[in-house]
Design an enzyme around this catalytic site. Structure first.
Site, short mmCIF file in Angstrom:
data_model
loop_
_atom_site.label_atom_id
_atom_site.label_comp_id
_atom_site.label_asym_id
_atom_site.label_seq_id
_atom_site.Cartn_x
_atom_site.Cartn_y
_atom_site.Cartn_z
N HIS A 11 -6.26 -13.12 25.00
CA HIS A 11 -6.74 -14.45 25.37
C HIS A 11 -5.84 -15.55 24.85
CE1 HIS A 11 -8.38 -15.35 21.32
NE2 HIS A 11 -8.78 -14.09 21.29
N CYS A 19 -8.37 -9.08 18.44
CA CYS A 19 -7.93 -9.58 19.73
C CYS A 19 -6.44 -9.92 19.68
CB CYS A 19 -8.72 -10.83 20.12
SG CYS A 19 -10.41 -10.48 20.65
#
Length: 135
Positions: free
Chosen positions: A94, A110
């Site tokens: 992301h 992440c």
């Protein structure tokens, strides 16, 4: 690796999109902290522009002050301009609201990218794309 696959090299803090035999586009990324790193293979299961963020349980345990949902565009939403969820867990590739974190060991697992870079990668890959994360 086959054309179209993504390779993340945690130690380098780099993500590579394979575009041909022996050829890849490289991006700087932020990756998991030492106690949050993982390795393995996943696939992209979803693609989202300016997503809302529901902090996973691991984050909420450390930050009980966070709301259960942070809306798209909110200054404290860490997902940035786009996100691609990964199979097998609570991880995603992301964008970020903290561009200074790119290049560091900073996340709960992440893969963070500059917003311009996640938008570029987002346009190049689809759901089902293979993602391999290695040290």
């Amino acid at each position: 690796m086959e054309t179209g696959a993504i390779l993340v090299k945690t130690a380098e803090r780099r993500l590579y999109l394979v575009v041909g035999p022996g050829t890849a586009i490289g991006y700087d990324v932020g990756v998991g902290r030492a106690d949050r790193q993982w390795t393995g293979t996943a696939t992209i299961t979803g693609k989202y522009i300016r997503p809302h963020w529901a902090p996973p349980l691991a984050v909420l345990r450390d930050r009980p002050d966070l709301p259960s949902l942070i809306p798209s565009g909110a200054p404290n939403n860490p997902m940035g301009d786009a996100a691609m969820t990964l199979s097998g867990g609570e991880y995603a590739i992301h964008g970020t609201n903290r561009p200074g974190s790119i290049g560091g060991f900073v996340s709960y697992g992440c893969i963070r990218m500059h917003n311009a870079d996640i938008l570029d990668l987002y346009a190049r890959v689809g759901v089902g794309t293979s993602v391999t994360v290695m040290r």
